[in-house]
Design a protein around this motif. Structure first.
Motif, short mmCIF file in Angstrom:
data_model
loop_
_atom_site.label_atom_id
_atom_site.label_comp_id
_atom_site.label_asym_id
_atom_site.label_seq_id
_atom_site.Cartn_x
_atom_site.Cartn_y
_atom_site.Cartn_z
N ASN A 65 0.84 -1.19 0.00
CA ASN A 65 0.00 0.00 0.00
C ASN A 65 0.88 1.25 0.00
O ASN A 65 1.80 1.34 0.80
CB ASN A 65 -0.87 -0.08 1.27
CG ASN A 65 -1.79 1.08 1.45
OD1 ASN A 65 -2.03 1.82 0.52
ND2 ASN A 65 -2.30 1.23 2.65
N ASN B 68 -9.37 3.59 -0.29
CA ASN B 68 -10.19 2.37 -0.25
C ASN B 68 -9.64 1.29 0.66
O ASN B 68 -10.29 0.27 0.85
CB ASN B 68 -10.39 1.80 -1.66
CG ASN B 68 -9.10 1.52 -2.37
OD1 ASN B 68 -8.04 1.57 -1.76
ND2 ASN B 68 -9.17 1.23 -3.64
N TYR B 69 -8.47 1.51 1.26
CA TYR B 69 -7.87 0.49 2.14
C TYR B 69 -8.84 0.10 3.26
O TYR B 69 -9.14 -1.07 3.47
CB TYR B 69 -6.57 1.05 2.70
CG TYR B 69 -5.92 0.19 3.74
CD1 TYR B 69 -5.18 -0.92 3.37
CD2 TYR B 69 -6.05 0.50 5.08
CE1 TYR B 69 -4.59 -1.69 4.33
CE2 TYR B 69 -5.45 -0.28 6.04
CZ TYR B 69 -4.72 -1.38 5.66
OH TYR B 69 -4.14 -2.15 6.61
N TYR B 70 -9.38 1.12 3.95
CA TYR B 70 -10.25 0.82 5.09
C TYR B 70 -11.57 0.23 4.66
O TYR B 70 -12.16 -0.58 5.36
CB TYR B 70 -10.46 2.08 5.94
CG TYR B 70 -9.23 2.47 6.69
CD1 TYR B 70 -8.83 1.73 7.79
CD2 TYR B 70 -8.46 3.53 6.30
CE1 TYR B 70 -7.68 2.06 8.48
CE2 TYR B 70 -7.31 3.87 6.98
CZ TYR B 70 -6.93 3.13 8.08
OH TYR B 70 -5.80 3.43 8.76
N ILE C 256 -17.05 2.97 7.43
CA ILE C 256 -16.65 1.65 7.92
C ILE C 256 -17.14 1.42 9.35
O ILE C 256 -17.51 0.32 9.72
CB ILE C 256 -15.11 1.45 7.84
CG1 ILE C 256 -14.40 2.47 8.68
CG2 ILE C 256 -14.64 1.51 6.42
CD1 ILE C 256 -12.97 2.10 8.90
N THR C 257 -17.18 2.50 10.15
CA THR C 257 -17.71 2.34 11.51
C THR C 257 -19.16 1.89 11.43
O THR C 257 -19.57 0.95 12.11
CB THR C 257 -17.63 3.69 12.25
OG1 THR C 257 -16.33 4.18 12.13
CG2 THR C 257 -17.96 3.52 13.70
N LEU D 183 -10.92 -3.37 4.06
CA LEU D 183 -10.72 -4.02 5.36
C LEU D 183 -12.06 -4.26 6.05
O LEU D 183 -12.35 -5.36 6.52
CB LEU D 183 -9.83 -3.13 6.23
CG LEU D 183 -9.33 -3.73 7.52
CD1 LEU D 183 -8.36 -4.85 7.21
CD2 LEU D 183 -8.65 -2.68 8.38
N ALA D 184 -12.92 -3.22 6.06
CA ALA D 184 -14.23 -3.37 6.70
C ALA D 184 -15.05 -4.41 5.97
O ALA D 184 -15.76 -5.21 6.60
CB ALA D 184 -14.96 -2.04 6.71
N TYR E 286 -10.87 -0.88 18.68
CA TYR E 286 -10.44 0.17 17.77
C TYR E 286 -10.68 1.55 18.37
O TYR E 286 -9.89 2.47 18.19
CB TYR E 286 -11.15 0.04 16.42
CG TYR E 286 -10.51 -0.96 15.51
CD1 TYR E 286 -9.19 -0.81 15.09
CD2 TYR E 286 -11.22 -2.08 15.06
CE1 TYR E 286 -8.60 -1.73 14.27
CE2 TYR E 286 -10.63 -3.01 14.24
CZ TYR E 286 -9.31 -2.83 13.84
OH TYR E 286 -8.73 -3.75 13.03
N TYR F 185 -14.17 6.87 7.29
CA TYR F 185 -14.17 6.36 8.66
C TYR F 185 -15.60 6.16 9.15
O TYR F 185 -15.91 5.16 9.78
CB TYR F 185 -13.43 7.31 9.60
CG TYR F 185 -11.95 7.39 9.31
CD1 TYR F 185 -11.26 6.24 8.95
CD2 TYR F 185 -11.26 8.58 9.40
CE1 TYR F 185 -9.91 6.30 8.67
CE2 TYR F 185 -9.90 8.64 9.12
CZ TYR F 185 -9.24 7.49 8.76
OH TYR F 185 -7.91 7.55 8.48
N THR G 127 -5.10 4.93 0.46
CA THR G 127 -5.80 5.31 1.69
C THR G 127 -7.29 5.51 1.47
O THR G 127 -8.06 5.44 2.41
CB THR G 127 -5.20 6.60 2.25
OG1 THR G 127 -4.91 7.45 1.15
CG2 THR G 127 -3.96 6.32 3.03
#
Lengths: 515, 104
Positions: free
Chosen positions: A51, A74-76, A317-318, A79-80, A448, A314, A72
Motif C-alpha cells: 500500500n 479504499n484500504y479501510y 466503515i464504523t 478491510l471493513a 479500535y 471512517y 488510503t
C-alpha cells in the motif's frame, strides 16, 4: 496479484453451484463458502505492505487499460468489507440449514466479489459493472427470502436500482465525450467544468444517492433491508451501501464538484433527521434499524458534501461494523422469539446479545470511547457555522432512537413464554455462535475505539442526558405510535402506482442536482 | 439537430415517462428496457465518426470502438436483470392470486 481476491471469490461461488449437482454436502459447502471469504482476506493481508498500490491490467498504458488501486481511500473500505463478510459468513453457516443454503452462499460470494472489485477499481465503467454484479445478487437474495412482501420489495429495489444504474451510465457517457477517457486519473486531468460535465456529475450523484438510500430516495431501503434473512440484512445494510459511497468518493477526489456541495449538505441533514423521525414510529425492530441506516448514511454524505473524504470513509466503515452487528443481534432475537415486533422481544435471557446491543447502540450514537466517537469527530472537523450544532441534535435523535430500542428490549414484555426453545437445548453451538458474533463486533468497536479515541469526552454526557430527556416525554405521551395519514397508507398499498410517484421524486432530485 | 445522442436522450426520457404513468409492473419493466435502448443508441452515437471505417487495421479514420465494447457489457447486464424482473413479476402475480383466494 491483488485482483486474485475477486477471482478467488468468484471461483468458489462457481464451485458451490457446481457441487449442488452431485447432492447436498453440508460440511463441504460450509468449507467452500468460508474459503471464498477467508482466502481473499489472506491475499489482502499479503498485499498490505504494498500500500499504496496502483496497477493497470494487462500492462497497458493508462489510456487503454483498466486501473485498479489500493490506497488510503479504499484500504479501510476493503478491510471493513472483509471483517464484516468474515463474521457474517460465520453466522450464515449456522443460520442457513435448509435446501436454499447453497443458493444463498453462492449469491453472498458473488456479492463479496463484486464489492471487493468495485472498491478497488479506478475506472468508472469497471466500477459500474462490478457494482451490478453485487446488486444483481442482492435482488435475488431479497426476493427469495421468507415473507409475503419479499418479492415486492425486491421488485421495487430492482426497478429503481436498475434505472439509477442506467442514468449513471449515461453520465459516464457524457464524461467520456468530454474527457475521452474512463480512467479516473486521466479524467481528472482533462475535465473542464462546463454545462455538460455539470449535468453528468449531477446525474451520477442522483443515481448514487438513490443507491445509498439518502432521503428523499430512501423508499426502497426499509423494505429491502428489513425483510430478508438476518445475515443478508446484515451485509446489505452494513457493507453493500458503502459501494455507492465509494463511487461518490471517486467523484469527490477526481472531479470538481464544489457546485453541488451545498445541495448535498441539505440532503444529508434532511436524511439524518428523517431517518430518526421515521425510525421512532416503527415497532418492527429490523425496520427501526433500517431507518437508522437512512439516518447514518446522511452522516456519511456530510463527509462527501464537505469533501472530507476520510471522515466519510471512517464513518462508513464504523457504520458497516456497527450496523451489521446490530442487525445480527436483532435478527438472532427475532428468530428466537418468532416475531420482529419490538414490544414482544427481549434480550434479558441472552447476556452476550445484551452487552453487544448496548455497546453497539452507544457506538452508533458516537459516545466515547467507541470507534463511533472517532468517526463522528472526524466529520465534525469539516463542518462550520451552525452545522456542528445541528449535527449534535442529530446525535441526540439517534440516542433517542437507541433508547427506544433498548428500553423495549430491556423491558421484554410478553415474551417470557418463549424463553426456552422447544427442543430444550439452550447452549448448543449454534446458539453460542449466533450470540457471540455480535459480541465480537462490539469488541472490535471498543478495541479500535480504545486505539483511536484519546480519551472520554465529557460532552457525551450531555448527549446521553438530552436523549433521555427527549425519550421520556415521548414515551409517556405515547407519541411513538402515531399513524401516518390515511391517504399515505392507501397510496402505498399499490406497488405499481407508488412506483410512479417515486419516479417523479427521483426526477425531481435529478433536476435539483443538475440545474 | 437530430443525431444519435439526442435521439438516445429523448428515448431515455420516453422510458422515464413510462415509469411515471404506467401502473402495471410489466410495463414498468418494459419502460426500464426502453431507457436501456436509448442508452445504447446514445453510446453508439458517441463512437460514431463521419465516414469512419472498421476499427480493425484502420486505413485513415475509424469509429471509436470503446462505446460499442461498453454497450455489449451493458446489454448482458440488461438481459440478465430483465429476466430476473420478469420472474419476479410472475411470482408477485401468483402470490396476489393465492392471497385473493385465501381472502374469499
Amino acid at each position: 496479484m491483488i485482483l486474485a481476491m475477486v477471482a478467488v471469490a468468484l471461483f468458489f461461488a462457481f464451485l458451490l453451484t457446481f457441487i449442488k449437482i452431485f447432492g447436498e454436502f453440508h460440511r463441504l459447502s460450509n468449507i467452500l463458502f468460508m474459503a471464498g471469504i477467508i482466502i481473499p482476506a489472506l491475499i489482502f493481508y499479503y498485499h498490505i505492505p504494498e500500500n499504496p498500490l496502483s496497477l493497470i491490467m494487462g500492462g497497458w498504458s493508462r489510456v487503454s487499460g483498466i486501473e485498479i488501486a489500493l490506497d488510503t481511500y479504499n484500504y479501510y473500505l476493503i478491510l471493513a468489507e472483509l471483517i464484516v463478510f468474515s463474521l457474517v459468513g460465520l453466522y450464515a453457516i449456522n443460520y442457513f440449514v435448509d435446501k436454499k443454503r447453497n443458493v444463498f452462499f453462492t449469491l453472498m460470494l458473488l456479492m463479496h466479489a463484486g464489492l471487493l472489485g468495485g472498491f478497488m477499481s479506478r475506472d468508472l465503467f469497471n466500477y459500474f459493472v462490478l457494482m451490478e454484479v453485487a446488486y444483481v445478487s442482492t435482488f435475488i437474495m431479497v426476493g427469495i427470502s421468507k415473507g409475503k412482501e419479499a418479492t415486492k420489495a425486491a421488485f421495487r429495489y430492482l426497478i429503481f436500482s436498475f434505472m439509477a444504474s442506467y442514468l449513471f451510465l449515461l453520465s459516464i457517457g457524457i464524461i467520456y465525450i468530454n474527457t475521452g477517457s474512463l480512467n479516473m486519473v486521466t479524467v481528472s486531468e482533462n475535465i473542464v467544468l462546463n454545462g455538460q460535465t455539470k449535468v453528468a456529475i449531477g446525474l451520477a450523484f442522483a443515481s448514487l444517492l438513490m443507491k445509498a438510500g439518502i432521503f428523499p430516495l430512501f423508499f426502497w431501503l426499509p423494505d429491502a433491508h428489513s425483510i430478508p434473512n438476518t445475515p443478508v440484512s446484515a451485509v446489505l445494510s452494513g457493507i453493500s451501501l458503502k459501494g455507492p459511497i465509494y463511487g461518490m468518493i471517486l467523484f469527490v477526489v477526481y472531479m470538481p464538484m464544489d457546485f453541488l456541495s451545498e445541495t448535498l449538505l441539505y440532503l444529508a441533514f434532511a436524511s439524518v433527521f428523517f431517518g430518526v423521525f421515521m425510525g421512532l414510529r416503527q415497532t418492527n425492530i429490523k425496520r427501526l434499524l433500517a431507518y437508522s441506516t437512512v439516518s447514518q448514511m446522511g452522516y456519511v454524505l456530510v463527509g462527501i458534501a464537505t469533501a472530507n473524504v476520510f471522515g466519510a470513509v471512517y464513518y462508513g466503515i464504523t457504520h458497516a461494523i456497527i450496523k451489521s452487528g446490530l442487525f445480527l443481534a436483532a435478527g438472532t432475537l427475532a428468530d428466537r422469539h418468532g416475531t420482529t415486533d419490538l414490544r414482544r422481544l427481549t434480550y434479558r435471557d441472552n447476556k452476550p446479545i445484551l452487552i453487544a446491543t448496548m455497546v453497539l447502540s452507544l457506538a452508533i450514537v458516537g459516545i466515547s470511547p467507541t470507534l463511533g466517537a472517532y468517526a463522528k469527530k472526524e466529520l465534525m472537523d469539516s463542518v462550520f457555522g451552525v452545522w456542528p450544532l445541528i449535527m449534535t441534535c442529530g446525535s441526540i435523535g439517534t440516542m433517542v432512537l437507541m433508547f427506544k430500542m433498548n428500553f423495549y428490549l430491556w423491558r421484554g414484555k410478553g415474551s417470557m413464554t418463549t424463553l426456552i426453545p422447544k427442543d430444550g437445548k439452550r447452549f448448543d453451538h449454534v446458539w453460542i455462535t449466533k450470540s457471540f458474533i455480535p459480541l465480537i463486533m462490539a469488541a472490535l468497536v471498543l478495541i479500535y475505539g480504545y486505539i483511536f479515541v484519546p480519551g472520554i469526552y465529557l460532552s457525551d454526557v450531555i448527549i446521553i442526558s438530552a436523549g433521555l430527556l427527549v425519550f421520556i416525554p415521548l414515551y409517556k405521551t405515547d407519541l411513538f405510535h402515531w399513524r401516518l395519514p390515511k391517504f399515505v397508507v392507501n397510496m402505498t398499498c399499490d406497488l405499481g402506482g407508488t412506483n410512479n410517484y417515486l419516479v417523479m421524486v427521483y426526477a425531481a432530485v435529478i433536476l435539483l442536482l443538475i440545474i | 439537430m437530430i443525431d444519435a445522442q439526442n435521439v438516445g436522450i429523448v428515448i431515455i426520457l420516453v422510458g422515464m415517462y413510462g415509469l411515471m404513468v404506467k401502473k402495471e409492473l410489466i410495463k414498468q419493466l418494459i419502460a426500464v428496457n426502453i431507457i436501456s435502448v436509448g442508452l445504447v443508441l446514445f453510446f453508439m452515437g458517441l463512437g460514431y465518426v463521419e465516414g469512419g471505417g472498421f476499427p480493425i487495421h484502420p486505413v485513415d479514420t475509424a469509429v471509436d470502438p470503446l462505446p460499442a465494447a461498453l454497450m455489449i457489457t451493458t446489454l448482458v447486464v440488461d438481459v440478465a436483470i430483465t429476466s430476473l424482473g420478469l420472474a419476479m413479476v410472475i411470482r408477485i402475480k401468483k402470490e396476489d392470486a393465492s392471497s385473493e383466494v385465501a381472502d374469499a
